[in-house]
Design an enzyme around this catalytic site. Structure first.
Site, PDB file in Angstrom:
ATOM      1  N   LEU A  65       1.658   6.246  -1.948  1.00 52.12           N
ATOM      2  CA  LEU A  65       2.640   5.638  -3.003  1.00 52.12           C
ATOM      3  C   LEU A  65       3.817   5.266  -2.034  1.00 52.12           C
ATOM      4  O   LEU A  65       3.136   5.866  -0.967  1.00 52.12           O
ATOM      5  CB  LEU A  65       2.228   7.597  -2.908  1.00 52.12           C
ATOM      6  CG  LEU A  65       1.406   8.264  -4.169  1.00 52.12           C
ATOM      7  CD1 LEU A  65       1.697   9.407  -3.354  1.00 52.12           C
ATOM      8  CD2 LEU A  65       0.795   7.119  -5.206  1.00 52.12           C
ATOM      9  N   ARG A  66       4.912   4.090  -2.654  1.00 55.62           N
ATOM     10  CA  ARG A  66       4.930   3.872  -1.974  1.00 55.62           C
ATOM     11  C   ARG A  66       6.891   5.485  -2.405  1.00 55.62           C
ATOM     12  O   ARG A  66       8.068   5.010  -2.305  1.00 55.62           O
ATOM     13  CB  ARG A  66       6.141   2.973  -2.471  1.00 55.62           C
ATOM     14  CG  ARG A  66       5.603   1.969  -2.698  1.00 55.62           C
ATOM     15  CD  ARG A  66       4.677   1.652  -0.969  1.00 55.62           C
ATOM     16  NE  ARG A  66       3.801   0.786  -1.080  1.00 55.62           N
ATOM     17  CZ  ARG A  66       3.373   0.586   0.430  1.00 55.62           C
ATOM     18  NH1 ARG A  66       3.170   1.255   1.273  1.00 55.62           N
ATOM     19  NH2 ARG A  66       2.073  -0.206   0.169  1.00 55.62           N
ATOM     20  N   ASN A  96       2.121   7.903   4.035  1.00 59.75           N
ATOM     21  CA  ASN A  96       2.904   6.614   5.002  1.00 59.75           C
ATOM     22  C   ASN A  96       4.738   6.553   3.914  1.00 59.75           C
ATOM     23  O   ASN A  96       4.421   5.544   3.463  1.00 59.75           O
ATOM     24  CB  ASN A  96       2.215   5.773   5.611  1.00 59.75           C
ATOM     25  CG  ASN A  96       1.746   4.765   4.240  1.00 59.75           C
ATOM     26  OD1 ASN A  96       1.326   5.880   3.733  1.00 59.75           O
ATOM     27  ND2 ASN A  96       1.542   3.575   4.464  1.00 59.75           N
ATOM     28  N   HIS A 181      -7.507   4.495  11.020  1.00 62.67           N
ATOM     29  CA  HIS A 181      -7.925   3.725  10.390  1.00 62.67           C
ATOM     30  C   HIS A 181      -7.776   3.189  11.554  1.00 62.67           C
ATOM     31  O   HIS A 181      -7.319   2.732  12.381  1.00 62.67           O
ATOM     32  CB  HIS A 181      -5.879   3.570  10.143  1.00 62.67           C
ATOM     33  CG  HIS A 181      -6.271   1.333  10.387  1.00 62.67           C
ATOM     34  ND1 HIS A 181      -6.396   0.964   8.867  1.00 62.67           N
ATOM     35  CD2 HIS A 181      -4.701   0.971  10.842  1.00 62.67           C
ATOM     36  CE1 HIS A 181      -6.052  -0.133   9.336  1.00 62.67           C
ATOM     37  NE2 HIS A 181      -5.422  -0.062  10.539  1.00 62.67           N
ATOM     38  N   HIS A 234     -11.939   2.356   5.600  1.00 55.66           N
ATOM     39  CA  HIS A 234     -11.994   1.529   5.118  1.00 55.66           C
ATOM     40  C   HIS A 234     -12.882   0.154   6.264  1.00 55.66           C
ATOM     41  O   HIS A 234     -12.087  -0.809   6.415  1.00 55.66           O
ATOM     42  CB  HIS A 234     -11.249   0.626   4.759  1.00 55.66           C
ATOM     43  CG  HIS A 234      -9.254   0.884   5.316  1.00 55.66           C
ATOM     44  ND1 HIS A 234      -8.395   0.491   4.646  1.00 55.66           N
ATOM     45  CD2 HIS A 234      -9.530   0.497   6.741  1.00 55.66           C
ATOM     46  CE1 HIS A 234      -6.966   0.560   5.844  1.00 55.66           C
ATOM     47  NE2 HIS A 234      -7.823   0.920   7.255  1.00 55.66           N
ATOM     48  N   ASP A 307      -7.792   1.687  -1.744  1.00 53.80           N
ATOM     49  CA  ASP A 307      -7.009   1.367  -0.229  1.00 53.80           C
ATOM     50  C   ASP A 307      -5.372   0.857  -1.227  1.00 53.80           C
ATOM     51  O   ASP A 307      -5.223   0.121  -0.709  1.00 53.80           O
ATOM     52  CB  ASP A 307      -7.422   0.026   0.190  1.00 53.80           C
ATOM     53  CG  ASP A 307      -6.945   0.322   1.683  1.00 53.80           C
ATOM     54  OD1 ASP A 307      -6.367   1.143   1.954  1.00 53.80           O
ATOM     55  OD2 ASP A 307      -8.072  -0.118   2.942  1.00 53.80           O
ATOM     56  N   HIS A 311       2.833  -3.874  -3.089  1.00 59.67           N
ATOM     57  CA  HIS A 311       4.367  -4.754  -2.402  1.00 59.67           C
ATOM     58  C   HIS A 311       4.483  -5.142  -3.718  1.00 59.67           C
ATOM     59  O   HIS A 311       4.252  -6.168  -4.158  1.00 59.67           O
ATOM     60  CB  HIS A 311       3.604  -5.276  -1.551  1.00 59.67           C
ATOM     61  CG  HIS A 311       3.258  -4.556  -0.051  1.00 59.67           C
ATOM     62  ND1 HIS A 311       4.048  -4.220   0.959  1.00 59.67           N
ATOM     63  CD2 HIS A 311       1.793  -4.295   0.341  1.00 59.67           C
ATOM     64  CE1 HIS A 311       2.942  -3.281   1.499  1.00 59.67           C
ATOM     65  NE2 HIS A 311       2.129  -3.637   1.458  1.00 59.67           N
ATOM     66  N   PHE A 325       1.025  -6.555   4.036  1.00 62.10           N
ATOM     67  CA  PHE A 325      -0.412  -6.293   3.914  1.00 62.10           C
ATOM     68  C   PHE A 325      -0.323  -5.380   3.112  1.00 62.10           C
ATOM     69  O   PHE A 325       0.139  -4.155   3.273  1.00 62.10           O
ATOM     70  CB  PHE A 325      -0.644  -5.704   5.227  1.00 62.10           C
ATOM     71  CG  PHE A 325      -1.205  -6.623   6.825  1.00 62.10           C
ATOM     72  CD1 PHE A 325      -1.768  -7.410   7.130  1.00 62.10           C
ATOM     73  CD2 PHE A 325      -0.092  -6.254   7.834  1.00 62.10           C
ATOM     74  CE1 PHE A 325      -2.112  -8.684   8.582  1.00 62.10           C
ATOM     75  CE2 PHE A 325      -1.016  -7.146   8.936  1.00 62.10           C
ATOM     76  CZ  PHE A 325      -1.343  -8.141   8.672  1.00 62.10           C
ATOM     77  N   GLY A 326      -2.319  -6.395   2.398  1.00 65.59           N
ATOM     78  CA  GLY A 326      -2.096  -4.846   1.403  1.00 65.59           C
ATOM     79  C   GLY A 326      -2.466  -5.165  -0.249  1.00 65.59           C
ATOM     80  O   GLY A 326      -1.688  -6.359   0.227  1.00 65.59           O
TER      81      GLY A 326
END
Lengths: 427, 321
Positions: A65-66, A96, A181, A234, A307, A311, A325-326
């Site tokens: 989540l952002r 994060n 991770h 992952h 995952d 962004h 990344f992502g």
């Protein structure tokens, strides 16, 4: 109490192996009955499923989540809409955010905000270390009491072996699992894609596969040493899957998941510097992709998670090395997983189990199964209907999917959370 | 020098982003056009007019003396307007993104953008956002196509051919865009390519690009026609590729002793700028009989004239015409 009868359904429950025509009845927030010869009560609202699949709502055990902190990339609301559009009714978020979920107040903030929205249910992981800095343990016990489902430093590996050892050991006091991770940072440092012919041709720094393998090997030793409960997120390489396979054969309590890109794509997708294919771990070689599928088939890999990593354009419309990344994944988790069924790698129930009851069981969540008395979290799916992934049409604020333009099969027609319809596909 | 009828020239690409993917015919066309400028550039009056009224912008995100000057001279000698954008004094310093800069420059309707950037793929990204032709003047460790072309022209003039030659590329392969462009070009033209470097400077799976890898200079240089040395790019290295310059030179620096393994008439090349005493001994670099290093610089201008001319006048436009 508001009763709903879902009739003419193909009921699928991966946990019990049920695959039969029938009906399901919910009352308020709860499933009260389901089965083949069920006639709907007179006062029930009728939903005619027209022979399509009624399955338990998906459980996605790895979502970024952002909110709080980076709301321009994604909010709880946009993640909720993306989740329900993809058939996900429970998602577990990484710590994060900014501030980091290493403190009870942040954890409670996220949980409360998500409950208020009433879309997909959100369960947070707690941070293993304060500020995700990898140095001091976060308050694992207190976070655990406040509802953290497990502990992870998110997209960062807990790289210090001593800290990892203590984390595994300490978390086991509270029956809690550490999710790693698996990437040895000193080997991955500076790398932006899988190390190999493609990275060499494109002139990009590589992340060797050994960065993952080494961390998996090391942590299995630490789990064995401490008796801690360890889960790898992952997995992307054949050897790492194999290391876990052997650990399981030795009877160790090690589990792992993978994400759709690692069984549906390979490093070829990077093509000419496509930053939407810049993921962490990086997309690997074709042999790895096939080995991940094998791991899913023989049960070495326990679950599939999206995952989801939103962004904004500014983080992706950059030279490859500078891009973030992502990729987003909530809206494609189901359809890419269904490819395993359509391509003949798994039967339908086994494929669905990996995104419903399997992750729920790993996290001891009451979700992901059709059960009398359980919350009515349901998805109505037409598994065969084809469409094309279109980033621009996604619900997520950020559109960075590595699957843009991919023809897929499987349409979510309706998503129900606690008996309420939270998503319905336009006809 | 082969004469080509101007009305028969077709350059099939909108941009020059790399050597990879160029056919032998296209490479030969570029080299033939460049060849036709070599003698011309030795005259006192060098001015031509085919790019009259055209604008070329040099956009360099990395410091460069020779490549930028070479492009500037090439553009001016063809009669074009050349503008140098130096990043140190531009809005890039103020945080403007690559794509915003591209859009801004595009709005000024240049005919060619010559771009150097320290990230692999950055020049391609920029080319997707502009209407004009884009020439890659070096992107990260990916490609540096005009360098490979000028190397090829140098070789062709000295040896009369490229096909069948045994070429050794030596040194910092891992960080070198020059190496990658040369591998593609030499393979396309039928030469045989060897790479010689310590294992720490050989990138993963590079043999799949069609090269033979050696980790010993004496062995690798055996019978070579061409010895291409690369600059050791210490600025791109994050520690620990080799223990010391002294040790590096001892095993991988080109001196007469190691050079003795190559053919007697082997040509020595270096893309510059050289680290004397690091990858190459001074006396070898300055050996007029064997070193083609200064000639490479001269060929650079001719090659860049050919690239500018072909992309401006003989390439397909955005609408496909």
């Amino acid at each position: 109490m508001n009763r709903v009868a879902y009739i003419n359904a193909r009921l699928l429950d991966p946990a019990s192996g049920l695959d039969s025509p029938g009906a399901l009845i919910s009352e308020g927030e709860t499933v009260v009955d389901f089965g083949p010869d069920l006639s709907p009560p007179d006062d029930a609202q009728i939903v005619d499923c027209k022979g399509l699949c009624l399955i338990p709502g998906l459980v996605d055990m790895r979502v970024q989540l952002r909110e709080p902190g980076e709301e321009y990339k994604g909010t709880l609301a946009s993640a909720g809409r993306a989740a329900t559009a993809g058939g996900v009714t429970s998602m577990v978020c990484l710590p994060n955010t900014n501030p980091v979920i290493d403190d009870m107040s942040v954890l409670e903030f996220v949980a409360r905000r998500a409950r208020k929205l009433g879309l997909a249910k959100v369960y947070p992981y707690g941070a293993v270390t304060k500020g995700l800095m990898g140095e001091e343990l976060a308050e694992i016990g207190l976070l655990s009491e406040s509802g953290a489902l497990a502990f992870t430093d998110g997209v960062k590996a807990v790289s210090n072996a001593q800290i990892m050892r203590r984390a595994l050991s300490y978390a086991s006091n509270f029956g809690q699992m550490i999710i790693q991770h698996p990437e040895e940072p000193s080997l991955a440092q500076g790398g932006v894609m899988n190390s190999g012919e493609t990275s060499t041709r494109l002139g990009l720094s590589g992340i060797p596969r050994e960065a993952e393998i080494i961390m998996v090997e090391r942590d299995i030793r630490l789990a064995e040493m401490t008796g801690g409960r360890l889960h790898f997120a992952h997995l992307s390489t054949g050897e790492a899957v194999d290391v876990v396979r052997r650990a399981k054969a030795r009877g160790l309590a090690i589990t792992c998941d993978t994400a759709p890109p690692y069984f549906a794509l390979s490093e070829i997708a990077v093509g000419e510097y496509r930053t939407f294919a810049k993921l962490s771990p990086p997309l690997r070689a074709e042999e790895d992709r096939l080995a991940v599928i094998e791991g899913l088939q023989d049960g070495t890999i326990d679950a599939i998670a999206s995952d989801h990593a939103p962004h904004d354009e500014e983080s992706k419309r950059l030279p490859f090395a500078q891009a973030a990344f992502g990729g987003v994944g909530l809206e494609t988790l189901l359809v890419i997983t269904l490819e395993l069924f359509h391509n003949g790698h798994l039967d339908l129930l086994s494929a669905l189990r990996l995104i419903t009851s399997a992750p729920a069981d790993l996290l001891k969540l009451e979700a992901g199964r059709l059960k009398k008395g359980a919350p009515a979290d349901l998805v109505l799916v037409d598994p065969g209907r084809g469409w094309k992934v279109d980033a621009d049409k996604m619900q997520s604020i950020s559109k960075n999917t590595p699957f843009d333009g991919r023809p897929v099969q499987g349409v979510v027609l309706k998503t129900v959370v606690d008996g309420r319809t939270v998503f319905e596909k336009d006809a | 020098m082969s004469e080509i009828a101007l009305d028969q020239i077709r350059f099939p690409h909108r941009h020059l982003l790399g050597i990879e993917g160029l056919s032998q015919d296209v490479i030969s066309l570029l080299l033939d056009r460049a060849e036709s400028y070599v003698e011309h550039n030795r005259q006192t009056d060098k001015t031509l007019s085919m790019l009259g009224g055209r604008t070329i912008i040099n956009l360099f995100y990395e410091d460069s003396t020779r490549t930028r000057t070479s492009f500037e001279l090439a553009g001016k000698q063809l009669g074009g307007n050349v503008i140098n954008m130096s990043v140190a004094t531009s809005s890039v310093k103020k945080g403007e993104t690559l794509i915003d800069t591209a859009m801004t420059l595009n709005a000024m309707h240049p005919d060619v953008l010559v771009v150097r950037h320290n990230d692999s793929g950055a020049v391609q990204l920029l080319s997707e956002k502009v209407n004009c032709a884009v020439i890659n003047a070096g992107d990260g460790r990916h490609e540096h196509p005009t360098q490979a072309l000028l190397d090829a022209l140098t070789i062709r003039r000295r040896k009369g051919r490229i096909s069948g030659l045994l070429v050794a590329i030596c040194g910092d392969i891992a960080h070198s865009r020059v190496a990658r462009s040369n591998i593609h070009l030499l393979n396309a033209m039928g030469a045989q390519v060897r790479l010689i470097a310590p294992k720490t400077l050989i990138p993963s799976s590079i043999e799949r690009l069609g090269v033979e890898v050696f980790n010993d200079m004496n062995e690798g240089l055996k019978d070579c026609d061409i010895v291409m040395m690369l600059r050791l790019q210490t600025e791109r290295m994050q520690g620990g590729f080799f223990p010391s310059i002294r040790e590096y030179f001892h095993f991988f620096g080109l001196d007469y002793e190691k050079l003795a393994n190559a053919r007697e008439d082997a040509l020595i090349m270096h893309p510059g700028p050289m680290n004397r005493g690091v990858e190459i001994a001074s006396e070898v670099a300055d050996d007029i009989g064997r070193s083609a290093i200064r000639e490479q610089v001269e060929m650079g201008v001719a090659v860049r004239m050919a690239c500018l001319e072909l992309l401006t006048l003989y390439a397909p436009k955005e609408d496909g015409s």
